[in-house]
Design an enzyme around this catalytic site. Structure first.
Site, PDB file in Angstrom:
ATOM      1  N   SER A  39       0.792  -1.231   0.000  1.00  0.00           N
ATOM      2  CA  SER A  39       0.000   0.000   0.000  1.00  0.00           C
ATOM      3  C   SER A  39       0.826   1.283   0.000  1.00  0.00           C
ATOM      4  CB  SER A  39      -0.958   0.030   1.190  1.00  0.00           C
ATOM      5  OG  SER A  39      -0.258   0.246   2.394  1.00  0.00           O
ATOM      6  N   LYS A  82       0.745   4.513   6.785  1.00  0.00           N
ATOM      7  CA  LYS A  82       0.094   5.310   5.736  1.00  0.00           C
ATOM      8  C   LYS A  82       0.635   6.740   5.816  1.00  0.00           C
ATOM      9  CE  LYS A  82      -2.871   1.957   4.865  1.00  0.00           C
ATOM     10  NZ  LYS A  82      -2.554   1.003   3.844  1.00  0.00           N
TER      11      LYS A  82
END
Length: 176
Positions: A39, A82
């Site tokens: 990701s 993230k």
């Protein structure tokens, strides 16, 4: 015989002090983290090992574009990594894959592939941040309807130390 006992006691004391220091450093200063998944590509890769700075957010709030490690809001037993996109009180939306914060488009040079996403405007709640993965088509992030409580941020991804070919600082571009 007494000298041998004294030397053994000294070694034991040294090991105990080293253990206490290591635990204190891990608890309050820096911690290791393994990237799990794709990701955050192309900046971070599956299996890379990071050092996470746990001190920065004791003195300042997270900033836009910081790469953070946090407890996943839907399962706090898991940690995610993230990028912070939206700060408390800001409105984030995505139109045709382009991210807008308070109506202004973000420059995101770290995103390799934009998904043709649409995400309706949402205001980030107080004490939370809105996070996105850099590899948008393959990221479970705030587009799924959750934000990250700042209290659940473990720290700022700071340094890649494994594999050796990737050793270096985690890039944190400066925003507006």
């Amino acid at each position: 015989m007494a000298a041998r006992g004294s030397a053994a006691r000294e070694v034991l004391q040294t090991l105990l002090v080293a253990l206490v220091l290591a635990l204190a450093i891990r608890a309050f200063v820096v911690e290791s983290f393994v990237v799990d998944g794709v990701s955050m590509e192309p900046v971070l890769h599956d299996g890379e090992r990071l050092l996470v700075d746990k001190l920065t957010y004791r003195w300042r709030a997270p900033r836009r574009f910081d790469v953070v490690v946090f407890r996943y809001p839907l399962d706090p037993s898991r940690d995610f990594v993230k990028r912070v996109i939206g700060l408390p009180g800001e409105t984030v939306e995505i139109r045709e894959g382009r991210v807008y914060v308070d109506g202004r488009p973000l420059a995101e040079p770290y995103v390799a592939e934009r998904a043709p996403d649409f995400y309706p405007p949402v205001t980030v709640p107080p004490g939370h941040v809105f996070v996105l993965g850099d590899n948008r088509p393959h990221s479970d992030d705030s587009r799924s309807g959750w934000t990250v409580p700042i209290r659940d941020i473990i720290g700022r991804a700071w340094f890649v130390y494994w594999p050796p070919a990737e050793i270096g600082l985690v890039p944190h571009p400066q925003g507006p």
